[in-house]
Design a protein around this motif. Sequence first.
Motif, PDB file in Angstrom:
ATOM      1  N   GLU A 132       0.786  -1.234   0.000  1.00  0.00           N
ATOM      2  CA  GLU A 132       0.000   0.000   0.000  1.00  0.00           C
ATOM      3  C   GLU A 132       0.818   1.284   0.000  1.00  0.00           C
ATOM      4  OE1 GLU A 132      -3.068  -0.008   2.963  1.00  0.00           O
ATOM      5  OE2 GLU A 132      -3.596  -2.086   2.565  1.00  0.00           O
ATOM      6  N   LEU A 133       2.105   1.209   0.206  1.00  0.00           N
ATOM      7  CA  LEU A 133       2.892   2.439   0.323  1.00  0.00           C
ATOM      8  C   LEU A 133       3.555   2.862  -0.983  1.00  0.00           C
ATOM      9  CD1 LEU A 133       4.619   2.026   3.808  1.00  0.00           C
ATOM     10  CD2 LEU A 133       2.565   3.327   3.225  1.00  0.00           C
ATOM     11  N   ASP A 134       3.414   2.079  -2.026  1.00  0.00           N
ATOM     12  CA  ASP A 134       4.037   2.405  -3.318  1.00  0.00           C
ATOM     13  C   ASP A 134       5.525   2.714  -3.157  1.00  0.00           C
ATOM     14  OD1 ASP A 134       1.612   2.110  -4.736  1.00  0.00           O
ATOM     15  OD2 ASP A 134       1.010   4.128  -4.149  1.00  0.00           O
ATOM     16  N   LEU A 135       6.222   1.805  -2.501  1.00  0.00           N
ATOM     17  CA  LEU A 135       7.656   1.978  -2.302  1.00  0.00           C
ATOM     18  C   LEU A 135       8.404   1.719  -3.608  1.00  0.00           C
ATOM     19  CD1 LEU A 135       8.022   0.068   1.082  1.00  0.00           C
ATOM     20  CD2 LEU A 135       7.994   2.535   0.760  1.00  0.00           C
ATOM     21  N   SER A 136       9.468   2.449  -3.796  1.00  0.00           N
ATOM     22  CA  SER A 136      10.317   2.244  -4.975  1.00  0.00           C
ATOM     23  C   SER A 136      11.117   0.950  -4.783  1.00  0.00           C
ATOM     24  CB  SER A 136      11.273   3.426  -5.130  1.00  0.00           C
ATOM     25  OG  SER A 136      12.257   3.391  -4.108  1.00  0.00           O
ATOM     26  N   PRO A 137      11.679   0.423  -5.866  1.00  0.00           N
ATOM     27  CA  PRO A 137      12.522  -0.779  -5.721  1.00  0.00           C
ATOM     28  C   PRO A 137      13.685  -0.555  -4.747  1.00  0.00           C
ATOM     29  CG  PRO A 137      11.972  -0.440  -8.023  1.00  0.00           C
ATOM     30  CD  PRO A 137      11.477   0.767  -7.270  1.00  0.00           C
ATOM     31  N   GLN A 138      14.246   0.646  -4.733  1.00  0.00           N
ATOM     32  CA  GLN A 138      15.341   0.937  -3.804  1.00  0.00           C
ATOM     33  C   GLN A 138      14.847   0.929  -2.359  1.00  0.00           C
ATOM     34  OE1 GLN A 138      14.523   2.886  -6.439  1.00  0.00           O
ATOM     35  NE2 GLN A 138      16.249   2.609  -7.837  1.00  0.00           N
ATOM     36  N   GLN A 139      13.674   1.516  -2.137  1.00  0.00           N
ATOM     37  CA  GLN A 139      13.104   1.508  -0.793  1.00  0.00           C
ATOM     38  C   GLN A 139      12.796   0.078  -0.341  1.00  0.00           C
ATOM     39  OE1 GLN A 139       9.874   4.281  -1.762  1.00  0.00           O
ATOM     40  NE2 GLN A 139      10.517   5.541   0.010  1.00  0.00           N
ATOM     41  N   LEU A 140      12.218  -0.702  -1.247  1.00  0.00           N
ATOM     42  CA  LEU A 140      11.898  -2.087  -0.906  1.00  0.00           C
ATOM     43  C   LEU A 140      13.154  -2.876  -0.550  1.00  0.00           C
ATOM     44  CD1 LEU A 140       9.092  -3.009  -3.462  1.00  0.00           C
ATOM     45  CD2 LEU A 140       8.916  -2.991  -0.971  1.00  0.00           C
TER      46      LEU A 140
ATOM     47  N   LEU B 180      11.772  -7.353  23.725  1.00  0.00           N
ATOM     48  CA  LEU B 180      11.142  -7.644  22.432  1.00  0.00           C
ATOM     49  C   LEU B 180      10.331  -6.443  21.948  1.00  0.00           C
ATOM     50  CD1 LEU B 180      10.358  -9.528  20.112  1.00  0.00           C
ATOM     51  CD2 LEU B 180       8.565 -10.477  21.596  1.00  0.00           C
ATOM     52  N   GLN B 181       9.586  -5.820  22.838  1.00  0.00           N
ATOM     53  CA  GLN B 181       8.784  -4.655  22.456  1.00  0.00           C
ATOM     54  C   GLN B 181       9.674  -3.493  22.014  1.00  0.00           C
ATOM     55  OE1 GLN B 181       6.388  -4.269  26.022  1.00  0.00           O
ATOM     56  NE2 GLN B 181       4.581  -4.953  24.912  1.00  0.00           N
ATOM     57  N   GLN B 182      10.735  -3.234  22.755  1.00  0.00           N
ATOM     58  CA  GLN B 182      11.639  -2.134  22.388  1.00  0.00           C
ATOM     59  C   GLN B 182      12.287  -2.384  21.037  1.00  0.00           C
ATOM     60  OE1 GLN B 182      14.146  -2.040  25.874  1.00  0.00           O
ATOM     61  NE2 GLN B 182      13.037  -0.281  26.709  1.00  0.00           N
ATOM     62  N   ALA B 183      12.712  -3.608  20.791  1.00  0.00           N
ATOM     63  CA  ALA B 183      13.333  -3.938  19.503  1.00  0.00           C
ATOM     64  C   ALA B 183      12.324  -3.816  18.367  1.00  0.00           C
ATOM     65  CB  ALA B 183      13.919  -5.347  19.546  1.00  0.00           C
ATOM     66  N   THR B 184      11.086  -4.199  18.618  1.00  0.00           N
ATOM     67  CA  THR B 184      10.046  -4.100  17.591  1.00  0.00           C
ATOM     68  C   THR B 184       9.769  -2.637  17.255  1.00  0.00           C
ATOM     69  OG1 THR B 184       9.063  -6.180  18.326  1.00  0.00           O
ATOM     70  CG2 THR B 184       7.666  -4.710  17.022  1.00  0.00           C
ATOM     71  N   ILE B 185       9.683  -1.791  18.257  1.00  0.00           N
ATOM     72  CA  ILE B 185       9.454  -0.362  18.020  1.00  0.00           C
ATOM     73  C   ILE B 185      10.644   0.245  17.271  1.00  0.00           C
ATOM     74  CG2 ILE B 185       9.156   1.893  19.139  1.00  0.00           C
ATOM     75  CD1 ILE B 185       6.656   0.068  19.172  1.00  0.00           C
ATOM     76  N   ALA B 186      11.852  -0.117  17.662  1.00  0.00           N
ATOM     77  CA  ALA B 186      13.041   0.378  16.950  1.00  0.00           C
ATOM     78  C   ALA B 186      13.013  -0.078  15.492  1.00  0.00           C
ATOM     79  CB  ALA B 186      14.312  -0.111  17.641  1.00  0.00           C
ATOM     80  N   HIS B 187      12.577  -1.301  15.252  1.00  0.00           N
ATOM     81  CA  HIS B 187      12.456  -1.836  13.896  1.00  0.00           C
ATOM     82  C   HIS B 187      11.450  -1.020  13.084  1.00  0.00           C
ATOM     83  CE1 HIS B 187      11.734  -4.648  10.635  1.00  0.00           C
ATOM     84  NE2 HIS B 187      10.484  -4.794  11.028  1.00  0.00           N
ATOM     85  N   ILE B 188      10.327  -0.709  13.696  1.00  0.00           N
ATOM     86  CA  ILE B 188       9.295   0.084  13.008  1.00  0.00           C
ATOM     87  C   ILE B 188       9.848   1.454  12.636  1.00  0.00           C
ATOM     88  CG2 ILE B 188       7.114   1.312  13.414  1.00  0.00           C
ATOM     89  CD1 ILE B 188       6.176  -1.238  14.901  1.00  0.00           C
ATOM     90  N   PHE B 189      10.531   2.104  13.581  1.00  0.00           N
ATOM     91  CA  PHE B 189      11.087   3.424  13.284  1.00  0.00           C
ATOM     92  C   PHE B 189      12.215   3.354  12.261  1.00  0.00           C
ATOM     93  CE2 PHE B 189       9.232   4.862  17.471  1.00  0.00           C
ATOM     94  CZ  PHE B 189       8.300   5.709  16.886  1.00  0.00           C
ATOM     95  N   GLU B 190      12.973   2.266  12.264  1.00  0.00           N
ATOM     96  CA  GLU B 190      14.029   2.124  11.263  1.00  0.00           C
ATOM     97  C   GLU B 190      13.422   1.983   9.866  1.00  0.00           C
ATOM     98  OE1 GLU B 190      18.025  -0.517  10.268  1.00  0.00           O
ATOM     99  OE2 GLU B 190      16.650  -1.228  11.817  1.00  0.00           O
ATOM    100  N   MET B 191      12.350   1.205   9.741  1.00  0.00           N
ATOM    101  CA  MET B 191      11.687   1.083   8.433  1.00  0.00           C
ATOM    102  C   MET B 191      11.146   2.439   7.987  1.00  0.00           C
ATOM    103  SD  MET B 191       9.692  -2.551   8.194  1.00  0.00           S
ATOM    104  CE  MET B 191       8.455  -2.126   9.389  1.00  0.00           C
ATOM    105  N   ARG B 192      10.645   3.196   8.927  1.00  0.00           N
ATOM    106  CA  ARG B 192      10.044   4.501   8.620  1.00  0.00           C
ATOM    107  C   ARG B 192      11.066   5.453   7.996  1.00  0.00           C
ATOM    108  NH1 ARG B 192       8.763   9.433  10.541  1.00  0.00           N
ATOM    109  NH2 ARG B 192       6.572  10.028  10.631  1.00  0.00           N
ATOM    110  N   THR B 193      12.352   5.319   8.367  1.00  0.00           N
ATOM    111  CA  THR B 193      13.372   6.233   7.835  1.00  0.00           C
ATOM    112  C   THR B 193      13.571   6.069   6.330  1.00  0.00           C
ATOM    113  OG1 THR B 193      15.239   4.730   8.221  1.00  0.00           O
ATOM    114  CG2 THR B 193      14.634   6.236  10.028  1.00  0.00           C
ATOM    115  N   VAL B 194      13.144   4.963   5.778  1.00  0.00           N
ATOM    116  CA  VAL B 194      13.293   4.689   4.345  1.00  0.00           C
ATOM    117  C   VAL B 194      12.179   5.374   3.544  1.00  0.00           C
ATOM    118  CG1 VAL B 194      13.300   2.811   2.650  1.00  0.00           C
ATOM    119  CG2 VAL B 194      14.436   2.507   4.852  1.00  0.00           C
ATOM    120  N   MET B 195      11.111   5.778   4.200  1.00  0.00           N
ATOM    121  CA  MET B 195       9.907   6.279   3.531  1.00  0.00           C
ATOM    122  C   MET B 195       9.951   7.783   3.328  1.00  0.00           C
ATOM    123  SD  MET B 195       7.242   4.097   5.823  1.00  0.00           S
ATOM    124  CE  MET B 195       7.596   2.377   6.169  1.00  0.00           C
ATOM    125  N   ASN B 196       9.231   8.243   2.300  1.00  0.00           N
ATOM    126  CA  ASN B 196       9.048   9.679   2.125  1.00  0.00           C
ATOM    127  C   ASN B 196       7.948  10.141   3.088  1.00  0.00           C
ATOM    128  OD1 ASN B 196       6.442   9.377   0.905  1.00  0.00           O
ATOM    129  ND2 ASN B 196       7.394   9.106  -1.114  1.00  0.00           N
TER     130      ASN B 196
END
Length: 146
Positions: A46-54, A110-126
């Motif tokens: 649903e986010l229409d990520l570019s191949p580089q983002q993916l 586990l929760q802290q690592a999951t939240i960090a993972h979510i925020f790390e993925m977010r840095t790739v997005m516009n």
Amino acid sequence: MAIAWKSIVVTVALAAAASGVGAWAGASWVLNKQTPPSLDEIVHEELDLSPQQLAKIEGIETRFAGQRVQLEGRVQAANRELAEAIRVSNGDSRVVQPAVDHFHDAMGGLQQATIAHIFEMRTVMNDAQARRFDRSVVEALTADAQ
């Protein structure tokens, strides 16, 4: 005697019809219930990520998958420890409390690592993708409250 058999047959037929209607209605309700898409579905569909983002997201997901297995292992070990403490404690909270603390620590990690993972993925997005992603995260976290 014939009337008794007719009554039984009618009762069985009505029970079968009622259970069929109930099963159909229940299945229809469950299948039509709207569930929010998973974060994985949102990221990949649903986010229409570019191949580089993916490619970057897939690298982040691969790293986190290994970390998650390790963290989930810690949670499972802490859960077994807690179960054993409860088994031998005879209600003595002094025996159980360290195991509870260990479980909370493992689950919190586990929760802290999951939240960090979510925020790390977010840095790739516009910005637009990040806003959609944020809305989805909020919806996922509040879905049970609704």
